[in-house]
Design a protein around this motif. Structure first.
Motif, PDB file in Angstrom:
ATOM      1  N   GLU A 149       0.823  -1.215   0.000  1.00  0.00           N
ATOM      2  CA  GLU A 149       0.000   0.000   0.000  1.00  0.00           C
ATOM      3  C   GLU A 149       0.857   1.265   0.000  1.00  0.00           C
ATOM      4  O   GLU A 149       0.574   2.237   0.696  1.00  0.00           O
ATOM      5  CB  GLU A 149      -0.942   0.009   1.216  1.00  0.00           C
ATOM      6  N   ARG A 150       1.936   1.259  -0.794  1.00  0.00           N
ATOM      7  CA  ARG A 150       2.831   2.416  -0.931  1.00  0.00           C
ATOM      8  C   ARG A 150       3.394   2.846   0.419  1.00  0.00           C
ATOM      9  O   ARG A 150       3.525   4.034   0.714  1.00  0.00           O
ATOM     10  CB  ARG A 150       2.105   3.582  -1.608  1.00  0.00           C
ATOM     11  N   THR A 151       3.734   1.874   1.234  1.00  0.00           N
ATOM     12  CA  THR A 151       4.201   2.140   2.594  1.00  0.00           C
ATOM     13  C   THR A 151       5.460   1.347   2.883  1.00  0.00           C
ATOM     14  O   THR A 151       5.574   0.194   2.486  1.00  0.00           O
ATOM     15  CB  THR A 151       3.105   1.737   3.618  1.00  0.00           C
ATOM     16  N   VAL A 152       6.411   1.993   3.583  1.00  0.00           N
ATOM     17  CA  VAL A 152       7.578   1.288   4.090  1.00  0.00           C
ATOM     18  C   VAL A 152       7.565   1.375   5.610  1.00  0.00           C
ATOM     19  O   VAL A 152       7.063   2.344   6.177  1.00  0.00           O
ATOM     20  CB  VAL A 152       8.894   1.852   3.514  1.00  0.00           C
ATOM     21  N   ARG A 153       8.105   0.332   6.246  1.00  0.00           N
ATOM     22  CA  ARG A 153       8.078   0.255   7.715  1.00  0.00           C
ATOM     23  C   ARG A 153       9.501   0.196   8.257  1.00  0.00           C
ATOM     24  O   ARG A 153      10.325  -0.585   7.782  1.00  0.00           O
ATOM     25  CB  ARG A 153       7.304  -0.977   8.169  1.00  0.00           C
ATOM     26  N   MET A 154       9.771   1.022   9.272  1.00  0.00           N
ATOM     27  CA  MET A 154      11.045   1.016   9.977  1.00  0.00           C
ATOM     28  C   MET A 154      10.796   0.558  11.414  1.00  0.00           C
ATOM     29  O   MET A 154       9.993   1.155  12.121  1.00  0.00           O
ATOM     30  CB  MET A 154      11.687   2.408   9.996  1.00  0.00           C
ATOM     31  N   THR A 155      11.476  -0.496  11.829  1.00  0.00           N
ATOM     32  CA  THR A 155      11.297  -1.052  13.167  1.00  0.00           C
ATOM     33  C   THR A 155      12.596  -0.906  13.956  1.00  0.00           C
ATOM     34  O   THR A 155      13.659  -1.304  13.481  1.00  0.00           O
ATOM     35  CB  THR A 155      10.927  -2.542  13.094  1.00  0.00           C
ATOM     36  N   LEU A 156      12.498  -0.320  15.150  1.00  0.00           N
ATOM     37  CA  LEU A 156      13.617  -0.302  16.081  1.00  0.00           C
ATOM     38  C   LEU A 156      13.174  -0.982  17.365  1.00  0.00           C
ATOM     39  O   LEU A 156      12.170  -0.593  17.966  1.00  0.00           O
ATOM     40  CB  LEU A 156      14.087   1.122  16.378  1.00  0.00           C
ATOM     41  N   ARG A 157      13.924  -1.986  17.793  1.00  0.00           N
ATOM     42  CA  ARG A 157      13.578  -2.767  18.971  1.00  0.00           C
ATOM     43  C   ARG A 157      14.436  -2.337  20.155  1.00  0.00           C
ATOM     44  O   ARG A 157      15.619  -2.048  19.999  1.00  0.00           O
ATOM     45  CB  ARG A 157      13.772  -4.257  18.683  1.00  0.00           C
ATOM     46  N   TYR A 158      13.793  -2.284  21.317  1.00  0.00           N
ATOM     47  CA  TYR A 158      14.529  -1.947  22.534  1.00  0.00           C
ATOM     48  C   TYR A 158      13.981  -2.725  23.720  1.00  0.00           C
ATOM     49  O   TYR A 158      12.765  -2.765  23.936  1.00  0.00           O
ATOM     50  CB  TYR A 158      14.436  -0.449  22.853  1.00  0.00           C
ATOM     51  N   THR A 159      14.850  -3.359  24.477  1.00  0.00           N
ATOM     52  CA  THR A 159      14.518  -3.924  25.783  1.00  0.00           C
ATOM     53  C   THR A 159      15.654  -3.538  26.724  1.00  0.00           C
ATOM     54  O   THR A 159      16.729  -3.134  26.271  1.00  0.00           O
ATOM     55  CB  THR A 159      14.402  -5.463  25.741  1.00  0.00           C
ATOM     56  N   PRO A 160      15.465  -3.642  28.035  1.00  0.00           N
ATOM     57  CA  PRO A 160      16.582  -3.347  28.952  1.00  0.00           C
ATOM     58  C   PRO A 160      17.771  -4.284  28.759  1.00  0.00           C
ATOM     59  O   PRO A 160      18.895  -3.954  29.145  1.00  0.00           O
ATOM     60  CB  PRO A 160      15.954  -3.533  30.338  1.00  0.00           C
ATOM     61  N   GLU A 161      17.544  -5.456  28.144  1.00  0.00           N
ATOM     62  CA  GLU A 161      18.617  -6.438  27.965  1.00  0.00           C
ATOM     63  C   GLU A 161      19.409  -6.234  26.675  1.00  0.00           C
ATOM     64  O   GLU A 161      20.595  -6.520  26.612  1.00  0.00           O
ATOM     65  CB  GLU A 161      18.037  -7.861  27.979  1.00  0.00           C
ATOM     66  N   TRP A 162      18.742  -5.751  25.606  1.00  0.00           N
ATOM     67  CA  TRP A 162      19.423  -5.542  24.333  1.00  0.00           C
ATOM     68  C   TRP A 162      18.614  -4.590  23.469  1.00  0.00           C
ATOM     69  O   TRP A 162      17.421  -4.404  23.704  1.00  0.00           O
ATOM     70  CB  TRP A 162      19.632  -6.869  23.595  1.00  0.00           C
ATOM     71  N   TRP A 163      19.275  -4.018  22.474  1.00  0.00           N
ATOM     72  CA  TRP A 163      18.574  -3.106  21.573  1.00  0.00           C
ATOM     73  C   TRP A 163      19.298  -3.026  20.238  1.00  0.00           C
ATOM     74  O   TRP A 163      20.487  -3.288  20.125  1.00  0.00           O
ATOM     75  CB  TRP A 163      18.447  -1.717  22.188  1.00  0.00           C
ATOM     76  N   ASP A 164      18.508  -2.668  19.205  1.00  0.00           N
ATOM     77  CA  ASP A 164      19.073  -2.460  17.870  1.00  0.00           C
ATOM     78  C   ASP A 164      20.024  -1.273  17.882  1.00  0.00           C
ATOM     79  O   ASP A 164      19.799  -0.279  18.590  1.00  0.00           O
ATOM     80  CB  ASP A 164      17.967  -2.190  16.848  1.00  0.00           C
ATOM     81  N   GLY A 165      21.070  -1.358  17.044  1.00  0.00           N
ATOM     82  CA  GLY A 165      22.074  -0.308  16.993  1.00  0.00           C
ATOM     83  C   GLY A 165      21.889   0.644  15.834  1.00  0.00           C
ATOM     84  O   GLY A 165      20.812   0.749  15.225  1.00  0.00           O
ATOM     85  N   ASP A 166      22.966   1.334  15.503  1.00  0.00           N
ATOM     86  CA  ASP A 166      23.018   2.320  14.423  1.00  0.00           C
ATOM     87  C   ASP A 166      23.917   1.757  13.328  1.00  0.00           C
ATOM     88  O   ASP A 166      25.144   1.828  13.425  1.00  0.00           O
ATOM     89  CB  ASP A 166      23.567   3.639  14.966  1.00  0.00           C
ATOM     90  N   ARG A 167      23.296   1.134  12.316  1.00  0.00           N
ATOM     91  CA  ARG A 167      24.024   0.475  11.230  1.00  0.00           C
ATOM     92  C   ARG A 167      25.006  -0.528  11.824  1.00  0.00           C
ATOM     93  O   ARG A 167      24.619  -1.342  12.644  1.00  0.00           O
ATOM     94  CB  ARG A 167      24.700   1.532  10.344  1.00  0.00           C
ATOM     95  N   SER A 168      26.276  -0.473  11.470  1.00  0.00           N
ATOM     96  CA  SER A 168      27.260  -1.395  12.051  1.00  0.00           C
ATOM     97  C   SER A 168      28.092  -0.727  13.137  1.00  0.00           C
ATOM     98  O   SER A 168      29.053  -1.303  13.641  1.00  0.00           O
ATOM     99  CB  SER A 168      28.183  -1.938  10.955  1.00  0.00           C
ATOM    100  N   ASN A 169      27.711   0.489  13.511  1.00  0.00           N
ATOM    101  CA  ASN A 169      28.488   1.236  14.498  1.00  0.00           C
ATOM    102  C   ASN A 169      28.339   0.624  15.888  1.00  0.00           C
ATOM    103  O   ASN A 169      27.241   0.237  16.298  1.00  0.00           O
ATOM    104  CB  ASN A 169      28.025   2.694  14.559  1.00  0.00           C
ATOM    105  N   GLU A 170      29.395   0.579  16.633  1.00  0.00           N
ATOM    106  CA  GLU A 170      29.346   0.098  18.007  1.00  0.00           C
ATOM    107  C   GLU A 170      29.173   1.300  18.933  1.00  0.00           C
ATOM    108  O   GLU A 170      30.056   1.697  19.689  1.00  0.00           O
ATOM    109  CB  GLU A 170      30.598  -0.716  18.332  1.00  0.00           C
ATOM    110  N   ASP A 171      27.975   1.883  18.846  1.00  0.00           N
ATOM    111  CA  ASP A 171      27.614   3.082  19.594  1.00  0.00           C
ATOM    112  C   ASP A 171      26.395   2.767  20.447  1.00  0.00           C
ATOM    113  O   ASP A 171      25.313   2.514  19.928  1.00  0.00           O
ATOM    114  CB  ASP A 171      27.314   4.228  18.618  1.00  0.00           C
ATOM    115  N   LYS A 172      26.563   2.763  21.766  1.00  0.00           N
ATOM    116  CA  LYS A 172      25.490   2.380  22.684  1.00  0.00           C
ATOM    117  C   LYS A 172      24.438   3.476  22.855  1.00  0.00           C
ATOM    118  O   LYS A 172      23.406   3.230  23.485  1.00  0.00           O
ATOM    119  CB  LYS A 172      26.082   2.039  24.052  1.00  0.00           C
TER     120      LYS A 172
END
Length: 221
Positions: free
Chosen positions: A54-77
């Motif tokens: 439907e002409r839509t793109v979805r961006m998902t960012l996951r976060y929990t206190p145990e782990w979370w998605d990063g910024d591309r391949s950067n090791e930036d917390k």
């Protein structure tokens, strides 16, 4: 974000519309996740940026206190990123471009006291660290703002702040005139209302001549 489009509204008129991921110039997918217990990063195969139909793109960012998605391949917390970038010609100094998108978040989404950008206009040359213009979800679930950071300014100036409700679609048109003199502008129309914002101001990043839009989620942890 759905149906992102960009148009050069100075003659000659030109417009581009992105309806799927392949229409964008680039995709910035989170490739690692941070493990809180160790402070280390692991490769992650989950696909965060997808075509949703439907002409839509979805961006998902996951976060929990145990782990979370990063910024591309950067090791930036300190931050997460899932963005697409670039459609059509880039904006040059002195151009007036209009960026239009219909977007929403999941119903449980909320802003925090960290940055949370849904749209960015960034330089590709010169001082291209800080974005020139952003659409940001502010702290809580009530407000978003289009802001700009011009010249040697430290931090953002609000062009227009307006209401936002998680889970509801909202259509924005952001009209930007870049200029190193005091004749630039950042104007915003929300769901078809009159353009409001700032006029007769400088709108540029130092030593930059080329600007490209980005859509998605880029936020501090």
């Amino acid at each position: 974000a759905a149906l992102a489009c960009v148009g050069l509204i100075q003659p000659p008129a030109h417009a581009e519309t992105a309806m799927r991921l392949k229409d964008f110039e680039g995709i910035e997918e989170p490739e690692v996740k941070c493990i809180a217990a160790t402070g280390k990063f692991e490769r992650d195969k989950f696909t965060n940026i997808t075509d949703a139909g439907e002409r839509t793109v979805r961006m998902t960012l996951r976060y929990t206190p145990e782990w979370w998605d990063g910024d591309r391949s950067n090791e930036d917390k300190s931050r997460q990123r899932a963005e697409v970038k670039g459609i059509g010609p880039h904006q040059k100094t002195g151009d007036t471009f209009e960026f239009s998108t219909t977007w929403r978040t999941n119903p449980g989404f909320h802003g925090s006291d960290k940055f949370c950008h849904v749209f960015q206009l960034k330089a590709t040359d010169g001082d291209n660290g800080a974005p020139l213009v952003v659409l940001s979800v502010l702290n809580g679930t009530k407000k978003v703002a289009v802001r700009y950071c011009s010249g040697n300014a430290r931090g953002f100036t609000v062009a227009r702040e307006f209401a936002w409700q998680p889970g509801d679609w909202q259509t924005l048109r952001i009209r930007i005139t870049t200029s190193t003199a005091s004749n630039g502008a950042v104007l915003v129309s929300v769901n078809g209302d009159e353009f409001q914002g700032v006029k007769d101001v400088a709108v540029f990043r130092p030593d930059a001549t080329d600007y490209r839009p980005k859509w998605g989620l880029y936020r501090g942890i």
